[in-house]
Design a protein around this motif. Structure first.
Motif, PDB file in Angstrom:
ATOM      1  N   SER A   1      17.138  52.508  72.818  1.00  0.00           N
ATOM      2  CA  SER A   1      16.892  51.082  73.037  1.00  0.00           C
ATOM      3  C   SER A   1      17.649  50.247  72.022  1.00  0.00           C
ATOM      4  N   SER A   2      17.806  48.980  72.336  1.00  0.00           N
ATOM      5  CA  SER A   2      18.505  48.084  71.413  1.00  0.00           C
ATOM      6  C   SER A   2      17.653  47.787  70.188  1.00  0.00           C
ATOM      7  N   GLN A   3      16.407  48.252  70.197  1.00  0.00           N
ATOM      8  CA  GLN A   3      15.549  48.066  69.026  1.00  0.00           C
ATOM      9  C   GLN A   3      15.513  49.293  68.132  1.00  0.00           C
TER      10      GLN A   3
ATOM     11  N   ALA B   1      24.199  45.667  84.415  1.00  0.00           N
ATOM     12  CA  ALA B   1      22.762  45.374  84.304  1.00  0.00           C
ATOM     13  C   ALA B   1      22.544  43.957  83.784  1.00  0.00           C
ATOM     14  N   THR B   2      23.313  43.568  82.775  1.00  0.00           N
ATOM     15  CA  THR B   2      23.165  42.220  82.220  1.00  0.00           C
ATOM     16  C   THR B   2      23.598  41.156  83.235  1.00  0.00           C
ATOM     17  N   ALA B   3      24.717  41.402  83.902  1.00  0.00           N
ATOM     18  CA  ALA B   3      25.192  40.424  84.894  1.00  0.00           C
ATOM     19  C   ALA B   3      24.196  40.259  86.034  1.00  0.00           C
ATOM     20  N   THR B   4      23.605  41.358  86.456  1.00  0.00           N
ATOM     21  CA  THR B   4      22.624  41.310  87.546  1.00  0.00           C
ATOM     22  C   THR B   4      21.389  40.529  87.115  1.00  0.00           C
ATOM     23  N   ALA B   5      20.939  40.779  85.891  1.00  0.00           N
ATOM     24  CA  ALA B   5      19.770  40.036  85.387  1.00  0.00           C
ATOM     25  C   ALA B   5      20.084  38.545  85.313  1.00  0.00           C
ATOM     26  N   ARG B   6      21.300  38.224  84.898  1.00  0.00           N
ATOM     27  CA  ARG B   6      21.663  36.817  84.722  1.00  0.00           C
ATOM     28  C   ARG B   6      21.650  36.091  86.082  1.00  0.00           C
TER      29      ARG B   6
ATOM     30  N   ALA C   1      25.436  46.168  77.235  1.00  0.00           N
ATOM     31  CA  ALA C   1      24.473  45.218  77.811  1.00  0.00           C
ATOM     32  C   ALA C   1      24.167  44.106  76.829  1.00  0.00           C
ATOM     33  N   VAL C   2      23.952  44.474  75.580  1.00  0.00           N
ATOM     34  CA  VAL C   2      23.606  43.480  74.553  1.00  0.00           C
ATOM     35  C   VAL C   2      24.812  42.588  74.255  1.00  0.00           C
ATOM     36  N   ALA C   3      25.988  43.202  74.219  1.00  0.00           N
ATOM     37  CA  ALA C   3      27.203  42.417  73.937  1.00  0.00           C
ATOM     38  C   ALA C   3      27.413  41.337  74.989  1.00  0.00           C
ATOM     39  N   ASP C   4      26.972  41.623  76.194  1.00  0.00           N
ATOM     40  CA  ASP C   4      27.137  40.631  77.271  1.00  0.00           C
ATOM     41  C   ASP C   4      25.982  39.647  77.348  1.00  0.00           C
ATOM     42  N   GLY C   5      25.035  39.735  76.445  1.00  0.00           N
ATOM     43  CA  GLY C   5      24.022  38.689  76.369  1.00  0.00           C
ATOM     44  C   GLY C   5      22.598  39.089  76.656  1.00  0.00           C
ATOM     45  N   ALA C   6      22.324  40.379  76.856  1.00  0.00           N
ATOM     46  CA  ALA C   6      20.929  40.790  77.095  1.00  0.00           C
ATOM     47  C   ALA C   6      20.106  40.601  75.815  1.00  0.00           C
ATOM     48  N   ALA C   7      18.898  40.060  75.975  1.00  0.00           N
ATOM     49  CA  ALA C   7      18.009  39.903  74.818  1.00  0.00           C
ATOM     50  C   ALA C   7      17.477  41.260  74.365  1.00  0.00           C
ATOM     51  N   TYR C   8      17.399  42.174  75.302  1.00  0.00           N
ATOM     52  CA  TYR C   8      16.932  43.531  75.014  1.00  0.00           C
ATOM     53  C   TYR C   8      17.580  44.451  76.047  1.00  0.00           C
ATOM     54  N   SER C   9      17.841  45.685  75.674  1.00  0.00           N
ATOM     55  CA  SER C   9      18.345  46.672  76.640  1.00  0.00           C
ATOM     56  C   SER C   9      17.872  48.056  76.240  1.00  0.00           C
TER      57      SER C   9
END
Lengths: 447, 479
Positions: free
Chosen positions: B158-160, B80-85, B12-20
């Motif tokens: 989480s990505s954090q 998930a990232t594509a859908t958010a975008r 998700a993060v690799a595709d551009g999510a600020a957080y996942s």
């Protein structure tokens, strides 16, 4: 998502594993659902899920059990069969164990749209965009959903069925600081949805609802729009035309009695082109049109195999599995026969009454009378001398739904209907607007 | 399983999510239901899958799949990232998340007796026995009993940097008797009409003592058929603790959900009468009203270690001496409102997006007792066990009905009345709270059927409540 061939193979494999040791049925439900949610006029949640569930119902000498899993590897399926036998052995015999649906043909239905099954988030966002834009700056909220349901059924009596259906919905509100208006559209095809038209309808309702005034509670003549009627119908179906409720003497329905106004005819028809159902139920029984009310006379109940056996009747194809928490066989593809009026005509014939857009949070007080309390929402308007005179704040009602549709209580039915939203969920009924002589409002916005 | 969740988040993060974040959830549910001495369902359901959340701009994207391979998890993460975008076609202000320090942690529900290790024959025997007892009362047409158990394992990443494992065990059940008269049904349930559910093992069921309570509720169901109607009027209303719990759930719990207050649930569940500008000043109820959202109460249903965003379970003041002081928050909604996340975001299984959910939203105890409340009431009605519940989309205008009531005259319980209902407006009603019990009469009720969200999610919530009295309430509303 599971391919149809995979599902059939798994179902046949499970049936073979059970062999002749017991009666068994397998339900493999799959598909995918995507929903784009918007609030405060922007998309804030955009979700999708791929579903797969394998359910094995097993009965050995009247001892039954149901087990399910989302796993489909060989070990999981073998474990599923073992645990079903283990559970069934512990259960006492069920005197109403109905046996399996025999091998028989199921009707072919066309409730599937390839474009909807493959709809993208961008396409749903387009529908949302037009809905929001139609409000001209009003605050919008709602959703656009596309769903694909796939079902594979097999049993040890050689009954096999497969089906797939799609559904697309746009549903939303526009809001001013003091009012809201709603609109709802559902179809098997996303291409049928008109977000702009729904947005304009909702915005017009919200605009008309500005500066609503409190109205004294009491009994009023009403024109109920289709979403109200959808709620009314599904309550009657759930509590009345339900064979389990009838067996337990909880149902008000007396077949053959003139329990409703002669203008009321209601049927359940999963096969109708407007419905979202498959051609068979979760017991493998073919579905068909079932008359529930004809010219005001109650006709009968919906049955699954177990409730039918208890009643000495035949299953009507309403086996719903565990989806309604054991509520029983509920007709969920309801069609109220249209009349010959327009909503405008019905409003014009009211001296003093209310136009209601939607009901909210309805709950039954007594299932036997289908006495229900709930509220109005998203547009309630006073009608005086055949015209809408001004909007009113939401009202609480306490009303028997059976009495409301009783003999001589229906003053008009709209000549067309639409797949309505309801308190039980969207798309369960095709409902025209109704003009009723009386509706009991028991509280206003101030209590 | 952490590797599976990590694969989803990384994709998700690799595709551009600020957080996942991602949750692998494996849940087993066992249910036994019995009607009139016949076990009419015996089921065991297992679900396993992963749900991935990705934040892009102003929107969450969420994807779920019932496949626990790392490759399927990665695909879900990208989806998930594509859908958010795609949400950018109808954008809002960029969303931020309030800080929650990442932790590596584990939590497990304490329990004495594994409910899945107790034999099904013991469970079935109990249900057959108590329905037999209820059916033994002349006039009972339907005797129902049910038990439910959940065993849930969750791996959260989480990505954090969060990595949290939790193992939650929940148990509960109910019994009910229905009597059918001329054009009416009357029902009595125990422990209450939605069942009673707690975190814990089979000891929860044993604590109910269903055998001892089956006969008395069956007798009351039959007595209700010949009882007089609850007369309409404005009078003192005394509620048992289970109905106070329902009152809290509907008129406090949902109203204080920050996503509702911010308008995120406006189209379906509704909004709230509460305005954030009034936080700290609005009078919600009388000075006896003290409410917390506490996810740390031992044994309560909504008790856990961390919520589904990795925020630690905690106790948050909601109403203090009648003043509204707190809300149910998530990391996104808290950031907008300038509040601290309270660990109140949970999802229904792996396949649904986490959202603001009640924890154990309940009353702190009072100093009175039910006996004292009744003895100090000249003219009132005592109502027990919810039968119907309806409230408007701002959580203001409500009408609730109970299974049974008793008139209270001159400090004594009088005759039984049927179909008791009451209605009111939320802050006015809570402002009339003038007596509240405590001690052993404070019960941690658990509801397993709270619906919210689209697609619909069913949540498990808790509500501590004790018998309470409200003055000058309109009762006896009927069709």
């Amino acid at each position: 998502m599971m391919r149809e061939g995979d599902a059939a193979e798994i179902a046949d494999g499970l049936i073979a594993m059970v062999g002749e040791r017991a009666e068994a049925s397998v339900i493999i439900s799959g598909g995918h659902s995507e929903l784009t949610r918007f609030a405060n006029s922007f998309i804030h949640q955009n979700v999708g899920e791929n579903n797969r569930s394998i359910t094995l119902n097993l009965s050995k000498e009247g001892r039954s059990a149901s087990v399910s899993t989302t796993r489909s590897d060989a070990v999981a399926l073998s474990d599923l069969v073992d645990s079903a036998f283990e559970l069934a052995a512990l259960r006492p015999r069920d005197p109403w164990s109905p046996g399996l649906a025999p091998q028989m043909a199921t009707p072919s239905v066309d409730h599937y749209d390839r474009g909807t099954a493959g709809a993208t988030p961008d396409e749903r966002a387009d529908v949302v965009h037009t809905f929001v834009e139609a409000g001209g700056g009003m605050m919008a909220a709602g959703y656009c959903e596309t769903t694909t349901t796939e079902l594979t059924f097999a049993n040890t009596a050689d009954q096999r069925c497969t089906g797939v259906a799609t559904r697309a919905i746009v549903d939303g509100i526009h809001q001013t600081p003091t009012s809201a208006g709603s609109a709802h559209q559902a179809s098997t095809s996303l291409g049928d949805l008109d977000g702009g038209k729904m947005g304009r309808l909702a915005a017009a309702k919200a605009q008309a609802g500005l500066d609503a005034v409190d109205l004294k509670p009491g009994s009023y003549e009403v024109v109920l729009e289709s979403n109200c009627v959808g709620t009314l119908l599904i309550f009657l179906a759930f509590y009345g035309f339900n064979g389990k409720a009838a067996n337990e003497q909880r149902s008000f329905v007396v077949p053959g009695d003139q329990q409703f106004d002669s203008q009321i005819s209601l049927f359940d028809d999963p096969l109708d082109p407007l419905a979202f159902a498959l051609g068979f139920d979760l017991e493998g029984t073919p579905r068909r049109r079932l008359p529930l009310i004809e010219a005001g006379k109650s006709r009968g109940h919906a049955y699954d195999r177990r409730s039918a056996r208890e009643a000495g009747a035949e299953s009507t194809g309403h086996g719903l599995g565990k989806s309604l928490y054991g509520a029983g066989p509920v007709p969920m593809n309801l069609f109220l026969e249209p009349g010959d009026r327009s909503t405008e005509d019905m409003i014009a014939s009211v001296d003093r009454g209310l136009l209601v857009t939607e009901f909210n949070y309805c709950r039954v007080l007594d299932p036997r009378t289908v006495g229900v309390t709930g509220l109005t929402r998203n547009g309630t308007f006073l009608i005086e001398n055949g015209q809408i005179s001004h909007p009113v704040t939401n009202l609480r009602f306490t009303q028997s739904f059976v009495e409301a549709l009783g003999p001589d209580r229906v003053l008009g039915i709209e000549s067309s209907g639409r797949m309505a939203d309801s308190d039980f969920g969207p798309g369960l009924s095709h409902a025209p607007s109704l003009h009723l002589a009386e509706w009991n409002f028991t509280g206003g916005a101030a209590g | 399983m952490f590797d599976v969740a990590s694969a989803a988040v990384a994709a998700a993060v690799a595709d551009g999510a600020a957080y996942s974040d991602a949750r692998v959830v494996v849940r087993c549910n066992q249910g036994v239901t019995c009607q009139n001495q016949v076990i009419d369902s015996l089921s065991q359901d297992e679900s396993a899958g992963i749900g991935v959340r990705a934040l892009v701009g102003s929107s969450w994207g969420f994807a779920a799949v019932a496949d626990l391979s790392e490759s399927a998890a990665a695909i879900a993460g990208r989806r998930a990232t594509a859908t958010a975008r795609a949400s950018a076609k109808v954008p809002g202000a960029e969303m931020d998340l309030a800080d929650v320090p990442p932790v590596v942690a584990e939590y497990e529900t304490p329990y004495l007796e594994d409910p899945f290790a107790v034999s099904l024959s013991e469970k079935s025997d109990l249900l057959v026995r108590v329905t037999a007892t209820m059916q033994g009362v002349d006039g009972v047409a339907i005797a129902n009993a049910s038990l439910s158990f959940w065993d849930t394992e969750k791996w959260f990443v989480s990505s954090q940097g969060h990595r949290i494992f939790q193992h939650l065990v929940e148990s509960g059940g109910e019994i009910s008797s229905t009597a059918i008269g001329d054009n009416e049904t009357q029902v009595r349930t125990f422990p209450q009409s939605f069942g009673q559910f707690k975190t814990g093992g089979y000891e929860v069921i044993r604590s109910f003592d269903l055998d001892a309570n089956a006969g008395p509720i069956a007798e009351q169901a039959v007595q209700l058929l010949v009882a007089p109607q609850c007369e309409p009027g404005d009078k003192h209303l005394i509620l048992d603790s289970s109905q106070v719990a329902l009152q809290i759930h509907e008129s406090v719990g949902h109203a204080i959900e920050l996503d509702r207050i911010l308008g995120w649930e406006a189209a379906f569940a509704g909004t709230s009468f509460l305005d954030l500008n009034q936080l700290g000043s609005l009078r919600y109820g009388s000075e006896l009203m003290n409410i917390t959202a506490d996810a740390t109460i031992p044994g309560a249903l909504a008790t856990f270690g961390y919520d589904d965003e990795g925020t630690p379970a905690q106790s948050v003041d909601i109403v203090r001496e009648g003043i509204w002081v707190g809300a149910l928050t998530g990391r996104d909604s808290a950031a907008i409102a300038g509040l601290t996340p309270g660990g109140m975001v949970r999802a229904d299984g792996y396949s649904r997006i986490p959202m603001v959910r009640m924890t154990n939203v309940g009353l702190l105890e009072g100093e009175s007792s039910l006996e004292e409340i009744i003895s100090e009431t000249k003219d009132g009605v005592y109502m027990s066990t919810n039968r119907s519940w309806s409230i408007d989309d701002r959580r203001l205008n409500f009408q609730f009905g109970c299974e049974v009531g008793w008139e209270v005259k001159d400090g004594r319980l009088g005759r039984m009345v049927k179909n008791p209902t009451y209605t009111g407006i939320t802050p006015q009603f809570w402002g009339r709270l003038d007596m509240l019990a405590g001690g052993d009469e404070l019960v941690h009720w658990g509801l397993n059927s709270c619906g919210k969200g689209q697609p619909m999610q069913v949540g498990h919530t808790g509500h501590s409540a004790a018998p309470a009295r409200f003055s000058n309430v309109r009762v006896g509303v009927s069709t």
